[in-house]
Enzyme design. Structure first.
Site, PDB file in Angstrom:
ATOM      1  CE  LYS A   1      49.824  34.449  10.363  1.00  0.00           C
ATOM      2  NZ  LYS A   1      48.562  34.620  11.084  1.00  0.00           N
TER       3      LYS A   1
ATOM      4  CD1 TRP B   1      46.758  37.667   5.664  1.00  0.00           C
ATOM      5  CD2 TRP B   1      47.704  39.544   6.423  1.00  0.00           C
ATOM      6  NE1 TRP B   1      46.375  37.841   6.974  1.00  0.00           N
ATOM      7  CE2 TRP B   1      46.935  38.969   7.463  1.00  0.00           C
ATOM      8  CE3 TRP B   1      48.386  40.740   6.661  1.00  0.00           C
ATOM      9  CZ2 TRP B   1      46.828  39.554   8.727  1.00  0.00           C
ATOM     10  CZ3 TRP B   1      48.289  41.328   7.924  1.00  0.00           C
ATOM     11  CH2 TRP B   1      47.521  40.735   8.936  1.00  0.00           C
TER      12      TRP B   1
ATOM     13  CG  ASP C   1      53.396  36.856   3.819  1.00  0.00           C
ATOM     14  OD1 ASP C   1      53.878  36.119   4.695  1.00  0.00           O
ATOM     15  OD2 ASP C   1      52.526  37.717   4.068  1.00  0.00           O
TER      16      ASP C   1
END
Length: 394
Positions: free
Chosen positions: A230, A137, A206
């Site tokens: 999530k 990511w 993030d």
């Protein structure tokens, strides 16, 4: 083992001519007398939601507080929906103790769209940004940022297969960078920072896979972003927490919809937002408050992770390659001593009601994502299954 449950095909009221009656109530939308037994969902995202939240949404699905319509049918400009949105923001502010000089935005496009929005909004006349690479990511964020500026990768563990956070003493930071970006928790390789970096420039993070898992000092950051699917709510929403002084200096040519200040000035309603996802996220915030807030969730999450890592480390049948200080509290990858048994493991786990344990396609193996909504008894059930599987196949 969970009981298989299938919603019955509902009867449809008919007239004396045999045709359906317009507006007749359909019994498949009535509340069930018994709640079906739910499996334990270890998916990395879209992930498990608290059962209490789903039940509350079920109760309010057709008729929100006597209004005669569903939240997803409401105008986002209506007083009822504005109240829902404002309450959700306030609950999130309370949970995270967000300072008053930060804007909280509920946007669309997921965390991946933020990979571009961040340089568009935060370069502020500079041409360089710093990034730490600890997994897929952060690597994606780096590749997107390169479209807008020069990216200085201050540190990377890619050469080692992303097994740890690079020693901060080795970081090559640029004091003239617009900001420093990092990913506190990488879902795929299961690598988590055990510290918040000190930075002379704005710190950007993030937090998609670990937000709300434990307390966090928001004041250390210029911007935090997190995809909802999530630990916040359903897919379709991304939360951005941004310090006010960073707003208003976008890269020339930035589309209106990618300007944080536009969204901040319009209460995240410049266009129609993801209303139902926002509402459900608000219910999750209320649920977290009822659990005792982030201090309590942190205790529970650390206990869950400790149980699972103990099961892995205590058996020669399982392994985890991540450096001990950087093992993720939310995403626990593990391998089998006999890789040829992976399909058998997944098949039997699925039959036992332990779902979505396959590792990411890029790395293989197994992965258990144990977000806030995964109950501790779910981790206990997984640990027991792992021990039994190792006994039978080891």
């Amino acid at each position: 083992m969970p009981v298989t449950w299938k919603r019955p095909t509902p009867p449809i009221a008919t007239s004396n001519t045999g045709g359906p009656v317009r507006g007749a109530a359909r019994t498949d939308f009535d509340l069930m007398q018994e709640t079906p037994m739910r499996a334990y969902n270890f998916c990395a995202g879209p992930a498990a939601l608290p059962e209490a939240v789903l039940k509350q949404a079920q109760v309010e699905m057709l008729d929100y507080h006597g209004k005669g319509l569903s939240v997803m049918e409401m105008s986002h400009r209506s007083a009822d929906y504005v109240a829902i949105a404002e309450q959700a923001e306030q609950d999130l502010r309370d949970l995270m103790n967000i300072p008053s000089n930060y804007k909280v935005l509920f946007l669309q496009g997921g965390a991946s769209q933020q990979f571009a929005m961040i340089p568009m909004n935060l370069l502020r006349g500079k041409t360089t940004a710093d990034y730490v690479n600890t997994g897929m990511w952060s690597d994606k964020a780096i590749k997107e940022a390169k479209k807008f500026c020069q990216v200085n990768v201050v540190a990377s563990d890619e050469a080692n297969g992303f097994r740890k956070v690079p020693d901060v003493a080795t970081w090559q930071v640029n004091p003239d960078a617009a900001y420093l970006h990092y990913t506190p928790n990488e879902t795929i390789h299961g690598v988590q920072f055990d510290f918040i970096p000190d930075s002379s420039v704005s710190l950007v993070a993030d937090y998609s896979s670990i937000i709300l898992a434990e307390p966090l000092d928001v004041s250390k950051f210029g911007l935090i972003y997190a995809g909802a699917q999530k630990n916040i709510g359903p897919a379709g929403l991304v939360v951005v927490i941004v310090r006010e002084d960073l707003l208003g200096q976008v890269v020339p040519g930035t589309p209106t919809m990618l300007d944080y200040k536009i969204h901040a000035d319009n209460g995240s309603m410049y266009n129609t937002p993801s209303t139902y996802a926002w509402y459900l996220s608000g219910l999750v915030f209320q649920w977290l408050k009822a659990q005792g807030g982030l201090e309590k969730m942190g205790e529970i999450n650390r206990r869950k992770a400790a149980k699972l890592y103990a099961a892995i480390d205590g058996s020669e049948f399982y392994g985890n390659p991540v450096a001990l200080p950087n093992r993720s509290m939310m995403n626990v990858p593990f391998t089998l001593a006999k890789p040829e048994l992976e399909k058998t493991f997944l098949k039997e786990a699925d039959a036992a009601g332990l779902l979505n344990l396959a590792g990411h396609r890029s790395v293989g193996g197994m992965r258990a994502s144990i977000y806030n909504a995964v109950a501790e008894e779910g981790v206990d059930a997984l640990v027991a299954f792992m021990a039994d599987f190792a006994r039978r196949y080891g």
